[in-house]
Every structure is written in structure tokens, then in C-alpha cells.
Design a protein around this motif. Structure first.
Motif, PDB file in Angstrom:
ATOM      1  N   MET A 129       0.761  -1.123   0.084  1.00 12.98           N
ATOM      2  CA  MET A 129       0.155  -0.227   0.044  1.00 12.98           C
ATOM      3  C   MET A 129       0.723   1.386  -0.084  1.00 12.98           C
ATOM      4  SD  MET A 129      -3.049   0.951  -0.206  1.00 12.98           S
ATOM      5  CE  MET A 129      -4.107   2.446   0.151  1.00 12.98           C
ATOM      6  N   ALA A 130       1.878   1.159   0.819  1.00 12.33           N
ATOM      7  CA  ALA A 130       2.796   2.094   0.917  1.00 12.33           C
ATOM      8  C   ALA A 130       3.560   2.745  -0.531  1.00 12.33           C
ATOM      9  CB  ALA A 130       3.738   2.054   1.817  1.00 12.33           C
ATOM     10  N   CYS A 131       3.726   1.713  -1.034  1.00 10.80           N
ATOM     11  CA  CYS A 131       4.408   1.891  -2.654  1.00 10.80           C
ATOM     12  C   CYS A 131       3.351   2.503  -3.538  1.00 10.80           C
ATOM     13  CB  CYS A 131       5.057   0.590  -2.930  1.00 10.80           C
ATOM     14  SG  CYS A 131       6.580   0.251  -1.869  1.00 10.80           S
ATOM     15  N   VAL A 132       2.188   2.062  -3.331  1.00  7.45           N
ATOM     16  CA  VAL A 132       1.111   2.476  -4.223  1.00  7.45           C
ATOM     17  C   VAL A 132       0.998   4.117  -3.834  1.00  7.45           C
ATOM     18  CG1 VAL A 132      -1.389   2.713  -4.549  1.00  7.45           C
ATOM     19  CG2 VAL A 132      -0.056   0.302  -4.549  1.00  7.45           C
ATOM     20  N   LEU A 133       0.885   4.421  -2.586  1.00  7.29           N
ATOM     21  CA  LEU A 133       0.862   5.832  -2.218  1.00  7.29           C
ATOM     22  C   LEU A 133       2.056   6.592  -2.843  1.00  7.29           C
ATOM     23  CD1 LEU A 133      -0.919   5.493   1.131  1.00  7.29           C
ATOM     24  CD2 LEU A 133      -2.036   5.606  -1.052  1.00  7.29           C
ATOM     25  N   HIS A 134       2.988   6.112  -2.639  1.00 12.06           N
ATOM     26  CA  HIS A 134       4.164   6.838  -3.154  1.00 12.06           C
ATOM     27  C   HIS A 134       4.285   7.202  -4.681  1.00 12.06           C
ATOM     28  CE1 HIS A 134       8.501   7.356  -4.091  1.00 12.06           C
ATOM     29  NE2 HIS A 134       8.496   6.515  -4.944  1.00 12.06           N
ATOM     30  N   LYS A 135       3.582   6.155  -5.442  1.00 12.57           N
ATOM     31  CA  LYS A 135       3.459   6.607  -6.806  1.00 12.57           C
ATOM     32  C   LYS A 135       2.366   7.442  -6.915  1.00 12.57           C
ATOM     33  CE  LYS A 135       6.542   3.726  -8.557  1.00 12.57           C
ATOM     34  NZ  LYS A 135       7.726   4.131  -9.150  1.00 12.57           N
ATOM     35  N   VAL A 136       1.318   7.560  -6.203  1.00 10.02           N
ATOM     36  CA  VAL A 136       0.074   8.577  -6.375  1.00 10.02           C
ATOM     37  C   VAL A 136       0.765   9.784  -6.082  1.00 10.02           C
ATOM     38  CG1 VAL A 136      -2.072   9.410  -5.420  1.00 10.02           C
ATOM     39  CG2 VAL A 136      -1.587   6.923  -5.829  1.00 10.02           C
ATOM     40  N   LEU A 137       1.536  10.027  -4.803  1.00  9.74           N
ATOM     41  CA  LEU A 137       2.177  11.323  -4.490  1.00  9.74           C
ATOM     42  C   LEU A 137       3.064  11.820  -5.731  1.00  9.74           C
ATOM     43  CD1 LEU A 137       2.916  10.384  -0.839  1.00  9.74           C
ATOM     44  CD2 LEU A 137       1.388  12.139  -1.396  1.00  9.74           C
ATOM     45  N   ASP A 138       3.682  10.867  -6.393  1.00 12.25           N
ATOM     46  CA  ASP A 138       4.374  11.337  -7.448  1.00 12.25           C
ATOM     47  C   ASP A 138       3.735  11.914  -8.881  1.00 12.25           C
ATOM     48  OD1 ASP A 138       6.824  11.090  -6.026  1.00 12.25           O
ATOM     49  OD2 ASP A 138       7.297   9.201  -7.112  1.00 12.25           O
ATOM     50  N   ALA A 139       2.436  11.158  -8.981  1.00  8.64           N
ATOM     51  CA  ALA A 139       1.877  11.425 -10.350  1.00  8.64           C
ATOM     52  C   ALA A 139       0.557  11.982  -9.943  1.00  8.64           C
ATOM     53  CB  ALA A 139       1.830  10.071 -10.928  1.00  8.64           C
ATOM     54  N   GLY A 140      -0.181  12.166  -8.655  1.00  4.32           N
ATOM     55  CA  GLY A 140      -1.406  12.474  -8.701  1.00  4.32           C
ATOM     56  C   GLY A 140      -2.502  11.161  -9.123  1.00  4.32           C
ATOM     57  N   LEU A 141      -3.653  11.788  -9.148  1.00  8.17           N
ATOM     58  CA  LEU A 141      -4.621  10.521  -9.522  1.00  8.17           C
ATOM     59  C   LEU A 141      -5.476  10.928 -10.717  1.00  8.17           C
ATOM     60  CD1 LEU A 141      -6.505   9.774  -5.993  1.00  8.17           C
ATOM     61  CD2 LEU A 141      -5.379   8.253  -7.479  1.00  8.17           C
ATOM     62  N   GLU A 142      -5.087  12.022 -11.308  1.00  5.57           N
ATOM     63  CA  GLU A 142      -5.835  12.310 -12.627  1.00  5.57           C
ATOM     64  C   GLU A 142      -5.610  11.754 -14.005  1.00  5.57           C
ATOM     65  OE1 GLU A 142      -5.319  16.313 -12.989  1.00  5.57           O
ATOM     66  OE2 GLU A 142      -7.109  16.810 -11.732  1.00  5.57           O
ATOM     67  N   ALA A 143      -4.366  11.045 -14.053  1.00  2.00           N
ATOM     68  CA  ALA A 143      -4.082  10.706 -15.413  1.00  2.00           C
ATOM     69  C   ALA A 143      -3.175   9.478 -15.563  1.00  2.00           C
ATOM     70  CB  ALA A 143      -3.876  11.871 -16.218  1.00  2.00           C
ATOM     71  N   PHE A 144      -3.518   8.466 -14.863  1.00  2.00           N
ATOM     72  CA  PHE A 144      -2.450   7.350 -14.745  1.00  2.00           C
ATOM     73  C   PHE A 144      -2.436   6.565 -16.316  1.00  2.00           C
ATOM     74  CE2 PHE A 144      -2.168   7.009 -10.002  1.00  2.00           C
ATOM     75  CZ  PHE A 144      -1.028   6.900  -9.782  1.00  2.00           C
ATOM     76  N   THR A 145      -1.488   6.284 -16.718  1.00  2.00           N
ATOM     77  CA  THR A 145      -1.582   5.588 -17.955  1.00  2.00           C
ATOM     78  C   THR A 145      -1.480   3.950 -17.742  1.00  2.00           C
ATOM     79  OG1 THR A 145       0.785   5.473 -18.111  1.00  2.00           O
ATOM     80  CG2 THR A 145      -0.329   7.261 -19.245  1.00  2.00           C
ATOM     81  N   GLU A 146      -1.684   2.860 -18.572  1.00  2.00           N
ATOM     82  CA  GLU A 146      -1.560   1.620 -18.140  1.00  2.00           C
ATOM     83  C   GLU A 146      -0.010   1.227 -17.718  1.00  2.00           C
ATOM     84  OE1 GLU A 146      -2.565  -2.645 -20.574  1.00  2.00           O
ATOM     85  OE2 GLU A 146      -3.314  -0.921 -21.009  1.00  2.00           O
ATOM     86  N   GLU A 147       0.863   1.879 -18.587  1.00  5.38           N
ATOM     87  CA  GLU A 147       2.227   1.709 -18.340  1.00  5.38           C
ATOM     88  C   GLU A 147       2.670   2.149 -16.861  1.00  5.38           C
ATOM     89  OE1 GLU A 147       6.694   2.800 -20.263  1.00  5.38           O
ATOM     90  OE2 GLU A 147       4.570   3.692 -21.044  1.00  5.38           O
ATOM     91  N   GLN A 148       2.027   3.273 -16.295  1.00  2.93           N
ATOM     92  CA  GLN A 148       2.440   3.917 -15.003  1.00  2.93           C
ATOM     93  C   GLN A 148       1.878   2.881 -13.976  1.00  2.93           C
ATOM     94  OE1 GLN A 148       0.797   7.740 -15.584  1.00  2.93           O
ATOM     95  NE2 GLN A 148       2.553   8.632 -14.926  1.00  2.93           N
ATOM     96  N   LEU A 149       0.399   2.054 -14.195  1.00  2.00           N
ATOM     97  CA  LEU A 149      -0.213   1.333 -13.261  1.00  2.00           C
ATOM     98  C   LEU A 149       0.917  -0.008 -13.101  1.00  2.00           C
ATOM     99  CD1 LEU A 149      -3.743   1.777 -14.398  1.00  2.00           C
ATOM    100  CD2 LEU A 149      -2.713   2.508 -12.044  1.00  2.00           C
ATOM    101  N   GLU A 150       1.049  -0.321 -14.381  1.00  2.00           N
ATOM    102  CA  GLU A 150       2.036  -1.648 -14.405  1.00  2.00           C
ATOM    103  C   GLU A 150       3.301  -1.433 -13.436  1.00  2.00           C
ATOM    104  OE1 GLU A 150       2.744  -2.624 -18.484  1.00  2.00           O
ATOM    105  OE2 GLU A 150       0.815  -3.572 -18.682  1.00  2.00           O
ATOM    106  N   GLU A 151       3.955  -0.376 -13.767  1.00  2.00           N
ATOM    107  CA  GLU A 151       5.157   0.183 -12.920  1.00  2.00           C
ATOM    108  C   GLU A 151       4.975   0.240 -11.385  1.00  2.00           C
ATOM    109  OE1 GLU A 151       8.271   3.814 -12.303  1.00  2.00           O
ATOM    110  OE2 GLU A 151       6.927   4.151 -14.231  1.00  2.00           O
TER     111      GLU A 151
END
Length: 350
Positions: A292-314
Motif C-alpha cells: 500500500m505504501a508503494c502505491v501511495l508513493h506513486k500517487v504522491l509522485d503522479a497524482g490521481l488524474e491521469a495514470f496510464t496503463e504503463e504507469q499502473l504496471e510500473e
């Protein structure tokens, strides 16, 4: 939903009572904390072998899901703080010291001189799964009250994280809901992990009510495979997620599936990534929190507005790798992996 992270001032440090008029003139709200979490802080008495006399040995590991999440986020460079309560006893003092050691702000950690710090005895099974016995009747974490909540802290966080162990009883439930609602009003992204522990609930109907409250408040949901089946009655996780989304507008839903890996559901995208299965797994305590922490880390970096499929895989690959690493260590809060370790493992898979 406005992206609260799209600003060059996102890491500016402020006192806990900033000049809001000046901020409003600038058209931004600067936040001191990346993540504040509320909930249980306890001692996991973890099965650690057998003595020469044949008795089970237990190791006193600092734990509690919200602080496990914060510990990993702190390791990844984020400013974090915790709201909760421990007893004024041996274990409470040790837990406060450990939070300070790993870099979690303890200004809102309350100490109750009349309570005892909660203990959770953890029996590890052959497959690394766990069975819990809680000594919490009451434990200090149950005694957090609405009056203990410092609203200035909630106003200063970008993201607020909580679970349901702070919602099992009336007064702490009131405190939790007050904090969630205040943080949301202040523009924080809300993250929720049900983390159901059945023995702690008066009834599973009450547990369901609190999970449904969390679903109605959160922007990010992490739910385990067994929890989504219990909640929705669906063995097909995608069907279960669809049921949840029919009632609740949750932008990002993560389903953790243990050895089967994890999934992310975002808008009309579903991504699934396999787990990094370890031959030397000791126990699974903290794996979901690390994920969960690592997911939140990515959200803090990118926000929630426009994740791509590639970003979700990463995101999932990174989170799965971190969760895998923590299963090779006793406890979780104090032994979170370094970012370099996680990236090395994540990069080992083509």
C-alpha cells in the motif's frame, strides 16, 4: 478532482498554523506532510521458534498497519505523521521511540497513563500466513477520542490514510470519522485499507457498516482477495470491483492477491502483475502495508488524474517487489526495504 500535488511548492515546510490568507492569495495550499495516518500502533509478538525447554518464543516487533505504511513511505523520502494512542508503559515507550527512530512524526501520538499498549500475538503457519490473538480489552489504541485529534495536523497533509481497526468501538470510531471527514474537507486525498480482523468485531455486520463508510469516503482503496469476496459475494474480483463502483466513486482500487500478485483498477483500465514469490519467506506480516505504501508513493509522485496503463504496471511491479522483500524479514515497521532493493528486484523481471 483537482490534483493536489501539481505544484512546485509541494515539499515546502510550514509551521502547523500557516498564513492561510497568503496561501489563498497565491491560489495554492501548501502542505507540511505528505501522509498522515490514524489507527493502531501495537506490539506484534511474533512466533520466533522454540526454546530449549520446548516453549514457543515470541519476539516483540513494533507493528500496526497504519504505521507500517508510514514507515515504508518515510523510507521512500516522504514526510509522514501518525495519530494514535499507546499506554504509558514499557511497550508504549518503545513504540514511540521506534517511530522517532524511523522518522515518523509523533506530535499527535497520545500516551494514556491508565491504559496498556495493545499486543497482538502472531502465529506463523507453514505457508507464511498468520493467525492473530489480540490482547486489547481495552487496549490503548481503542481509547483514542475525538478531543485527541489535532485538526491543524489534518489540515497540513496531502494524503490521509486509515483502516478499520480504529472503528471497532464507538468512541475511537467517532474519532476516526471526525479525522477522515476533516482531512477530506481540507482537500486531502483519502486512502483506505479495510484490513479486517474478524476476532476484533462485535459482529461482521458492524464491520461491513464501517467498511462501507470507508468506501464512501476514499479516493484510493486497497482490498485483499478474501475481503472483496466477503464484501461483495463475488469470487471474480473484477465483478466484485464493478459492484463496488456501482455504489462508490473510487478512482483507484487495488486488489492484493497474495502469491497470485495484485491488480489495479483505474477508470476503464485493469492491470494485473504477478507476485515476486520468495523461497525464503519467513512471514507475511506487513506485506499488504508495504504494498500500500508503494502505491501511495506513486500517487504522491503522479497524482490521481491521469495514470496510464504503463504507469499502473510500473506501480504494481514496484509494490509487489517491496511486499515480497518484507516477507523475508521478521516484523515490518523497523525493517522496511530500501528503494534501491525494491528497484533491483522490480528490474529483475523482464
Amino acid at each position: 478532482m483537482k490534483n493536489p500535488y501539481a505544484t512546485d511548492f509541494s515539499h515546502t515546510n510550514l509551521c502547523l498554523r500557516p498564513n492561510l490568507q497568503t496561501e489563498q492569495e497565491w491560489g495554492i495550499i501548501m502542505k507540511q506532510f505528505d501522509v498522515i495516518a490514524l489507527g493502531e500502533l501495537l506490539i506484534d509478538m511474533t512466533d520466533n521458534g522454540v526454546s530449549g525447554q520446548g516453549n514457543t518464543l515470541f519476539e516483540a516487533n513494533p507493528g500496526g498497519a497504519p504505521c507500517n505504511v508510514l514507515a515504508m513511505l518515510t523510507k521512500l523520502g516522504h514526510k509522514t505523521g501518525f495519530i494514535g494512542k499507546v499506554g504509558e508503559d514499557l511497550f508504549g515507550r518503545k513504540l514511540k521511540a521506534v517511530l522517532e527512530e524511523v522518522g515518523i512524526d509523533t506530535a499527535s501520538l497520545c500516551v494514556d497513563k491508565d491504559a496498556r499498549t495493545t499486543l497482538a500475538f502472531v502465529e506463523t503457519k507453514e505457508d507464511g500466513d498468520r493467525d492473530f490473538s489480540f490482547y486489547r480489552n481495552p487496549g490503548a489504541d481503542m481509547l483514542l477520542r475525538k478531543d485527541d485529534i489535532r485538526t491543524e495536523l489534518l489540515a497540513q497533509t496531502k494524503l490521509f490514510h486509515f483502516g478499520t481497526l480504529s472503528m471497532t468501538h464507538d468512541a475511537v470510531r467517532e474519532a476516526t470519522k471526525f479525522a477522515v471527514e476533516y482531512a477530506k474537507e481540507q482537500g486531502a486525498v483519502i486512502s483506505f485499507d479495510p484490513n479486517i480482523r474478524e476476532p476484533l468485531w462485535e459482529s461482521m455486520d458492524l464491520a461491513r457498516e464501517q467498511v462501507e463508510y470507508g468506501l464512501g469516503m476514499c479516493d484510493i482503496l486497497k482490498i485483499s482477495d478474501n475481503e472483496i469476496v466477503w464484501l461483495t459475494g463475488e469470487e471474480d474480483y473484477s465483478v466484485g470491483v464493478k459492484k463496488i463502483r456501482e455504489q462508490y466513486d473510487i478512482p483507484l482500487i487495488l486488489v492484493s492477491m497474495g502469491k497470485e500478485g495484485s491488480r489495479a483498477y483505474y477508470k476503464d483500465i485493469m492491470v494485473e502483475k504477478a507476485a515476486f514469490v520468495q523461497k525464503n519467506t519467513i512471514e507475511t506480516t506487513g506485506a499488504g502495508d508495504t504494498f500500500m505504501a508503494c502505491v501511495l508513493h506513486k500517487v504522491l509522485d503522479a497524482g490521481l488524474e491521469a495514470f496510464t496503463e504503463e504507469q499502473l504496471e510500473e506501480m504494481l511491479t514496484f509494490a509487489n517487489a517491496a511486499a515480497s522483500l518484507i516477507t523475508t524479514r521478521k516484523g515490518a515497521l523497523r525493517v522496511m526495504p530500501e528503494e534501491s532493493e525494491i528497484r533491483e528486484m522490480a528490474g529483475s523481471r523482464p
